[in-house]
Design a protein around this motif. Structure first.
Motif, PDB file in Angstrom:
ATOM      1  N   ILE A  49       0.870  -1.180   0.000  1.00  0.00           N
ATOM      2  CA  ILE A  49       0.000   0.000   0.000  1.00  0.00           C
ATOM      3  C   ILE A  49       0.904   1.227   0.000  1.00  0.00           C
ATOM      4  O   ILE A  49       1.618   1.488   0.976  1.00  0.00           O
ATOM      5  N   TYR A  64      -0.081   5.302   3.432  1.00  0.00           N
ATOM      6  CA  TYR A  64      -0.906   4.734   4.496  1.00  0.00           C
ATOM      7  C   TYR A  64      -1.579   5.875   5.268  1.00  0.00           C
ATOM      8  O   TYR A  64      -1.180   6.237   6.359  1.00  0.00           O
ATOM      9  N   GLY A 111      -5.879   3.882   3.868  1.00  0.00           N
ATOM     10  CA  GLY A 111      -5.002   2.738   4.080  1.00  0.00           C
ATOM     11  C   GLY A 111      -5.176   2.127   5.453  1.00  0.00           C
ATOM     12  O   GLY A 111      -5.206   0.898   5.610  1.00  0.00           O
ATOM     13  N   GLU A 112      -5.332   2.999   6.450  1.00  0.00           N
ATOM     14  CA  GLU A 112      -5.492   2.532   7.827  1.00  0.00           C
ATOM     15  C   GLU A 112      -6.767   1.709   7.996  1.00  0.00           C
ATOM     16  O   GLU A 112      -6.813   0.794   8.826  1.00  0.00           O
ATOM     17  N   ALA A 145      -6.596  -1.815   5.626  1.00  0.00           N
ATOM     18  CA  ALA A 145      -5.536  -2.772   5.979  1.00  0.00           C
ATOM     19  C   ALA A 145      -6.027  -3.935   6.842  1.00  0.00           C
ATOM     20  O   ALA A 145      -5.638  -5.080   6.593  1.00  0.00           O
ATOM     21  N   SER A 164      -5.319  -7.630   5.731  1.00  0.00           N
ATOM     22  CA  SER A 164      -4.316  -8.384   6.492  1.00  0.00           C
ATOM     23  C   SER A 164      -4.838  -9.732   6.977  1.00  0.00           C
ATOM     24  O   SER A 164      -4.055 -10.596   7.380  1.00  0.00           O
ATOM     25  N   ILE A 213       0.939  -7.377   4.749  1.00  0.00           N
ATOM     26  CA  ILE A 213       0.886  -5.975   4.325  1.00  0.00           C
ATOM     27  C   ILE A 213       2.255  -5.308   4.426  1.00  0.00           C
ATOM     28  O   ILE A 213       2.923  -5.347   5.466  1.00  0.00           O
ATOM     29  N   THR A 241       3.853  -1.336   3.493  1.00  0.00           N
ATOM     30  CA  THR A 241       3.287  -0.018   3.223  1.00  0.00           C
ATOM     31  C   THR A 241       4.328   1.083   3.327  1.00  0.00           C
ATOM     32  O   THR A 241       5.466   0.867   3.768  1.00  0.00           O
ATOM     33  N   LEU A 258       3.520   1.565  12.793  1.00  0.00           N
ATOM     34  CA  LEU A 258       3.024   0.551  11.866  1.00  0.00           C
ATOM     35  C   LEU A 258       3.872  -0.720  11.926  1.00  0.00           C
ATOM     36  O   LEU A 258       3.342  -1.835  11.878  1.00  0.00           O
ATOM     37  N   LEU A 296       3.185  -4.289  10.128  1.00  0.00           N
ATOM     38  CA  LEU A 296       2.775  -3.874   8.787  1.00  0.00           C
ATOM     39  C   LEU A 296       3.941  -3.523   7.864  1.00  0.00           C
ATOM     40  O   LEU A 296       3.719  -3.037   6.761  1.00  0.00           O
TER      41      LEU A 296
END
Length: 255
Positions: free
Chosen positions: A6, A9, A13-14, A17, A21, A26, A28, A39, A44
Motif C-alpha cells: 500500500i 498509508y 489505508g489505515e 488494511a 491483512s 501488508i 506499506t 506501523l 505492517l
C-alpha cells in the motif's frame, strides 16, 4: 501468504488494511518516522517514502519489496487538483521509479471529482481515462492497473454531520471504507486487471437526508427528487457482481 503493498498509508489505508491483512501480508509506505515505527510495531512492514512534485537530481530509489509483492495499491493523490500538470508529471515519474517495472495486479485510487458538478448521472464512459492526466500517465506505464474512482470516503469518524456543509439538497456520492475493502478483495480474488470503475454507494440521497439520519432527525420531506451530480457504480455491480454492505449513505453511521 501473498504480499500486498500500500503506497500511502493515510486515512483509507489505515481502514482497509485490517480487512486485507486477514488474507495477505501488508507492506506499506508513510511519510513520518513516528508513524512508520507504529506501523512496524503492528507488523505492517512500513518504510518512509514521499514523492515530490519536482525533478530530482537522480532517479528515485526503487522499493526493495517490489519484486516480492503480488498486489500494489496506490492511494497517494494523483490529481491535477493537487498540483499542475508538470508537477504531477514529476510526481508520477518519481512514483514510477519507486515502483519499477511491476507486472503484478495494481490498483490506483482515483476520485469521482473528475466528473463536473452538473445535474446529471455519470458513468465511466462520460469521462474516459484519456481525459484525466494522472490516470492517463499511470495507465500508460502500467496497462494492467485498475482505476477506482472513489466517492467521498465515509465511515468511522467521517460522517457528514461533523462538517460544515453547503448545498444541502444536492445528492451525495459517498462510499463506506468497508465496501472499498470488499471491492478490493473481490477484484484481487478474481485477478481483475485493466478496469475502470466508479466506486460509490448505489443510493444517492441528499446531503440533508444523510445529516438528518445521522442526527436521528425524522425526514419530513418524504421521497423528494434529489438534484445534482450522481456518479453511478452500476458497471462495478454488473461486472463484479458485488453486493454493497453499505448501499445507503444514510446508514453509514450504523457500524
Amino acid at each position: 501468504m501473498k504480499k500486498i503493498g500500500i503506497i500511502g498509508y493515510g486515512w483509507l489505508g489505515e481502514r482497509i488494511a485490517p480487512a486485507l491483512s486477514a488474507h495477505y501480508e501488508i507492506y506499506t509506505t508513510t511519510t513520518t518516522e513516528e508513524k512508520a515505527e507504529k506501523l512496524n510495531a503492528k507488523g505492517l512492514h512500513a518504510i518512509l517514502a514521499s514523492f515530490p512534485d519536482y525533478q530530482l537530481s537522480g532517479p528515485y530509489p526503487k522499493w526493495d519489496m517490489m519484486e516480492s509483492l503480488d498486489v500494489l495499491i496506490i492511494t497517494i493523490p494523483i490529481s491535477e487538483k493537487s498540483c499542475c500538470v508538470s508537477s504531477l508529471y514529476n510526481r508520477i515519474q518519481n512514483l514510477a521509479a519507486f515502483v519499477g517495472d511491476f507486472k503484478g495486479q495494481m490498483f490506483l485510487m482515483s476520485s469521482t471529482g473528475v466528473y463536473p458538478d452538473l445535474d446529471k448521472e455519470f458513468t465511466e464512459v462520460d469521462i474516459p481515462v484519456e481525459k484525466i492526466s494522472g490516470e492517463r500517465m499511470i495507465k500508460s506505464k502500467y496497462s494492467q492497473v485498475n482505476i477506482l474512482r472513489l466517492g467521498g470516503l465515509m465511515g468511522d469518524n467521517r460522517l457528514l454531520k461533523n462538517y460544515n456543509i453547503s448545498n444541502l439538497e444536492a445528492a451525495v456520492n459517498h462510499i463506506h471504507y468497508v465496501d472499498i475493502a470488499g471491492i478490493l478483495l473481490n477484484m484481487i480474488e478474481n485477478e481483475t486487471e485493466g478496469c475502470l470503475y466508479n466506486v460509490t454507494a448505489p443510493l444517492h440521497p441528499s446531503k440533508s437526508q444523510v445529516i438528518n439520519a445521522q442526527k436521528n432527525i425524522e425526514d419530513r420531506k418524504g421521497a423528494l427528487e434529489v438534484k445534482g451530480k450522481k456518479v453511478l457504480s452500476s458497471k462495478l455491480v454488473s461486472e463484479l457482481g458485488y453486493d454493497f454492505q453499505y448501499p445507503d449513505p444514510r446508514t453509514f453511521h450504523n457500524n
